[in-house]
Structure formats: C-alpha cells, structure tokens
Design a protein around this motif. Structure first.
Motif, short mmCIF file in Angstrom:
data_model
loop_
_atom_site.label_atom_id
_atom_site.label_comp_id
_atom_site.label_asym_id
_atom_site.label_seq_id
_atom_site.Cartn_x
_atom_site.Cartn_y
_atom_site.Cartn_z
N ASP A 133 0.81 -1.22 0.00
CA ASP A 133 0.00 0.00 0.00
C ASP A 133 0.85 1.27 0.00
N LEU A 134 2.16 1.14 0.02
CA LEU A 134 3.03 2.30 0.09
C LEU A 134 3.03 3.08 -1.22
N ILE A 135 3.14 4.38 -1.09
CA ILE A 135 3.26 5.28 -2.24
C ILE A 135 4.72 5.70 -2.29
N ASP A 136 5.42 5.31 -3.35
CA ASP A 136 6.88 5.44 -3.40
C ASP A 136 7.33 5.93 -4.78
N PRO A 137 7.10 7.21 -5.08
CA PRO A 137 7.42 7.71 -6.42
C PRO A 137 8.92 7.86 -6.70
N HIS A 138 9.77 7.79 -5.67
CA HIS A 138 11.20 8.04 -5.86
C HIS A 138 12.07 6.84 -5.49
N GLN A 139 11.47 5.65 -5.49
CA GLN A 139 12.20 4.39 -5.25
C GLN A 139 12.90 4.37 -3.89
N GLY A 140 12.22 4.95 -2.90
CA GLY A 140 12.77 4.93 -1.55
C GLY A 140 12.84 3.53 -0.97
N LEU A 141 11.88 2.66 -1.33
CA LEU A 141 11.89 1.29 -0.84
C LEU A 141 13.18 0.57 -1.24
N GLN A 142 13.59 0.79 -2.46
CA GLN A 142 14.82 0.16 -2.94
C GLN A 142 16.03 0.67 -2.17
N ASP A 143 16.06 1.98 -1.88
CA ASP A 143 17.19 2.53 -1.13
C ASP A 143 17.17 2.08 0.33
N VAL A 144 15.98 1.86 0.89
CA VAL A 144 15.91 1.29 2.24
C VAL A 144 16.51 -0.12 2.22
N ALA A 145 16.12 -0.91 1.23
CA ALA A 145 16.63 -2.28 1.13
C ALA A 145 18.13 -2.32 0.91
N ASN A 146 18.62 -1.37 0.09
CA ASN A 146 20.06 -1.33 -0.22
C ASN A 146 20.86 -0.51 0.78
N LYS A 147 20.18 0.08 1.75
CA LYS A 147 20.82 0.89 2.79
C LYS A 147 21.63 2.04 2.19
N VAL A 148 20.93 2.89 1.46
CA VAL A 148 21.55 4.02 0.78
C VAL A 148 20.80 5.29 1.11
N LEU A 149 21.53 6.35 1.43
CA LEU A 149 20.97 7.68 1.63
C LEU A 149 21.17 8.45 0.33
N ARG A 150 20.05 8.74 -0.38
CA ARG A 150 20.12 9.35 -1.70
C ARG A 150 19.13 10.52 -1.77
N HIS A 151 19.54 11.63 -2.36
CA HIS A 151 18.65 12.78 -2.48
C HIS A 151 17.51 12.48 -3.46
N VAL A 152 16.40 13.17 -3.25
CA VAL A 152 15.22 12.94 -4.08
C VAL A 152 15.38 13.61 -5.44
N THR A 153 15.58 14.93 -5.41
CA THR A 153 15.77 15.69 -6.65
C THR A 153 16.90 16.69 -6.43
N LEU A 154 17.24 17.43 -7.47
CA LEU A 154 18.27 18.45 -7.36
C LEU A 154 17.83 19.60 -6.47
N ALA A 155 16.56 19.64 -6.09
CA ALA A 155 16.10 20.64 -5.13
C ALA A 155 16.79 20.46 -3.78
N PHE A 156 17.39 19.31 -3.57
CA PHE A 156 18.16 19.05 -2.35
C PHE A 156 19.18 20.16 -2.09
N CYS A 157 19.82 20.64 -3.16
CA CYS A 157 20.91 21.60 -3.00
C CYS A 157 20.43 22.99 -2.61
N GLU A 158 19.11 23.19 -2.56
CA GLU A 158 18.58 24.50 -2.22
C GLU A 158 18.53 24.75 -0.71
N ASP A 159 18.68 23.70 0.07
CA ASP A 159 18.57 23.83 1.53
C ASP A 159 19.82 23.25 2.20
#
Length: 402
Positions: A133-159
C-alpha cells in the motif's frame, strides 16, 4: 469516513470530499526497518487551514501550515511545495493550497528513504501497514533495502540544512552509505557557499541530535568528506582518538554533555558560546579541559589531594556533573591507541571518594559550630577538616596501602 481519529464527515461533504491524510517520512522508513517509531508525521492533501481548525486541529506552524491533532497532539502538515527565492535554509516561497498533490509534497523532501507515504485509511489499528500500500514515487523502498541515503531531486541543493541531516542520519544508520551522486552534490553545495548561510542555532540543533545517535563519528566523517565541517566548526580537528571517544560515549549511553565535552573540550570558551550550546554542555567541556590530566593521575592520590580535586571540580556542590566528568575522562582515556580494553579505575575511585564526602552531615557541623559562636570562616574550616577525615577513613578502608 474516519481518518486517524478525526471524522471529516462532520464537515460539509463538498469540503471534506477531497481531504486525504497520509503517514509520511521517518515513521514509514523506520517501520520498514523494524525500528521503534518515535514520532509520526502526517501530511494532509486537499485541505485548507480553515478546514483543519474546524476539525479541532490547533495551528502551530510559523513558516507553513502545521497543526496539532486535538487528541494525539501529533503534527499534521498541509501538503506543500517550495520555491527557492534566496540563499540559505529560509530562502523559500511556500505554497500549501488544496491543489498541492502528495507527489508534489514528496518530491520536495530531502532523501528517498524519507519520501515514502501510506494513506491513513490503509493503516491497521496499530498503525502498521502492508508494504504493497506504500506510495513510493522516488524508489525509496529500494534505497531502504540497499541501505543508501540518496537525495530525491536536485532541489536538495537549495537547503543547506540537508547536509546536516544526511550527516545525522549517517550517524543513526551506521550501515547506510551516502550515494555517490548525493555526496558530489553536497560537495558542490559547500563549494558554492550554501553552508555559509547556516545559523549557529540550526547547526547546534542538528549537531546535538547527531551526537546522540548510535555512531556519532559518522556524522563528522560525512561533514569532513563534503568539506562542511571546516566551514561550520573551523576550530575542530576530529582526530581518530576523538572520534573513538564519542563513539565510546555513545556505547556507554552517555548523556549529551558528556558526548559534547569529549569532542569539544579542546575548544576555547568563546567558540562554545558561538555555537549556542546549552550551558551544561559548555561548562562540562571547559571543566574537562581543565581537570582531565589531574583526574587521569588521581589513582595514587591521597586524601588531601583528592579533596582538593573534588573542590576544584565543584563536585560537592554539583555531584551529577562530576559523575559526567569522570565518564568523559574514561571515554577519552580508553579512546587512545591501546587503551580500548584498559581499565579506568580513576572513575570508580573518585566516585566513591565523593560519596564518602557527601555522606558527611555538614549541616549539623555548621549548626553546632555556629551555636558555639564560631565565625563563618571557622565553620568552613571545620567542615573541610571533617571532610578530609571522612575521606581519609574511606581510603583506609578501601585501600589500606594509601
């Protein structure tokens, strides 16, 4: 329709029809990792502030609409978008209209593992959920499984605060790696001067939380790797032994003042004030810098020297702080090369010495002396003599060779 204890059917149907509530962010991530969930964050899509207050929610957000649930007191934020308007973490124009979608809200989040959501009506009674039932438009589930901290979009660099958040999460999830592209993005953010716009209060907020994680040394390592540490804390030189010391403090479940003191006891007091740290942290760090060597050499001290050390450390008046001081000394000593498995008897010896002094009823000594006409200076001398005698007897019982 019931959503998290609030019946939106109590509103007019034309107002309530499009309102949807989602559990988002860290709560979903931690549930997937099988961790205890400390806080739950909720996003409300299709609502206005007026609808929220009509349902009994209490508005508390300063920069964007956030509300407290009328019974659980958990935070519910209206879905929003952000547009960069100036440098720094405050330079944003925020929109939280009912037209903002969940996908738009998730796309402005920092990391993919924090950009996963589940609809409230898909939650079980214990707030668990089916991963399907999860809503996961940015493949966060895969990064949880692979144990990776990854930014969502380039908007990351704005903050620039997101640099600190990645470092803090690396300290919490010590088996997670920072994605190469995210690491490169943080390096570029520092090079472009974004980190220069972080205010001391916000740095301390994230730094203190990172120090309380399971492996705080990883936070500093991430900040070093992207070049942010030298910008944020230019006086700090995190040597391998200091990094081992704060990790040892974490293993011993030391409180924040101890972890801070282990890292910052070599800094000047003015630097501590610039960081806006709590006084209990800065005082312990300063005390550790002044007394560490004497505490390390205290194993062979007799009663007069021990009492002098207790007095210089203000241990009699502030025994809890002295206990923290001893723990910090142990962490630093055992973090040195070859010291990891070495005992640190100074801690136990000084702790019991303090207990022997505190057991003395100084109030009764003072009252008797004053009743006999003694002056204040004389009363103080009598109390100190009694403390020395008590300490001498204690040492004789515990270590007859002294």
């Amino acid at each position: 329709m019931i959503t998290c204890g609030i019946c939106v059917g109590t509103l007019a149907e034309d107002k309530a029809r499009t309102m949807q509530i989602y559990l988002v962010g860290g709560a979903v991530r931690d549930a997937l990792l099988g961790l205890h969930i400390k806080d739950r964050d909720w996003v409300v899509v299709g609502a206005t502030p007026e609808q929220m207050t009509a349902l009994g929610f209490l508005p508390v957000g300063k920069d964007f609409p956030v509300f407290l649930h009328p019974t659980t007191r958990e935070e519910y934020a209206l879905a929003r978008t952000e547009r960069k308007t100036a440098r720094g973490y405050r330079g944003f124009a925020i929109s939280s209209s009912p037209d903002v979608t969940l996908e738009q809200d998730l796309s402005r989040r920092d990391l993919t593992v924090n950009a996963i959501a589940v609809a409230a009506d898909c939650l079980r009674s214990d707030l668990s959920f089916d991963p399907q039932d999860l809503i996961d438009p940015h493949q966060g589930l895969q990064d949880v499984a692979n144990k990776v901290l990854r930014h969502v979009t380039l908007a990351f660099c704005e903050d620039p605060v997101r640099i600190l958040r990645v470092a803090r999460l690396a300290a919490r999830f010590s088996d997670f790696s920072v994605a190469t592209e995210t690491q490169q993005l943080m390096v570029e953010m520092v090079r472009q001067g974004e980190a220069d716009h972080l205010v001391a209060e916000r740095v301390w907020q994230e730094l203190s939380r990172g120090l309380m994680e399971a492996r705080p040394s990883r936070m500093l390592a991430v900040l070093v790797d992207c070049g942010a540490l030298v910008k944020l804390l230019p006086q700090l030189d995190p040597s391998p032994s200091l990094l081992r010391a704060i990790d040892l403090a974490a293993q011993l479940l030391a409180p924040l003042p101890v972890r801070y003191a282990c890292l910052f006891h070599v800094k000047m007091e003015s630097d501590m004030k610039a960081q806006r740290v709590p006084v209990e942290c800065s005082e312990l760090a300063a005390l550790l810098e002044r007394e560490q060597n004497r505490i390390d050499r205290s194993a062979e001290m007799g009663a007069p020297e021990l009492l002098q050390l207790l007095e210089a450390s203000d241990a009699i008046r502030k025994p809890q702080r002295f206990t923290q001081l001893l723990l910090a000394c142990q962490c630093l000593a055992q973090s040195l090369p070859g010291g990891e498995h070495s005992p640190y008897p100074q801690r136990g010896r000084l702790q019991t010495a303090l207990s022997a002094v505190l057991e003395l009823n100084s109030a009764s000594i003072s009252a008797a002396a004053l009743a006999a006409g003694a002056s204040g200076i004389e009363v103080g001398a009598l109390i100190r003599t009694a403390r020395l005698e008590s300490l001498t007897c204690h040492l004789a019982r515990s270590d007859p060779s002294v």
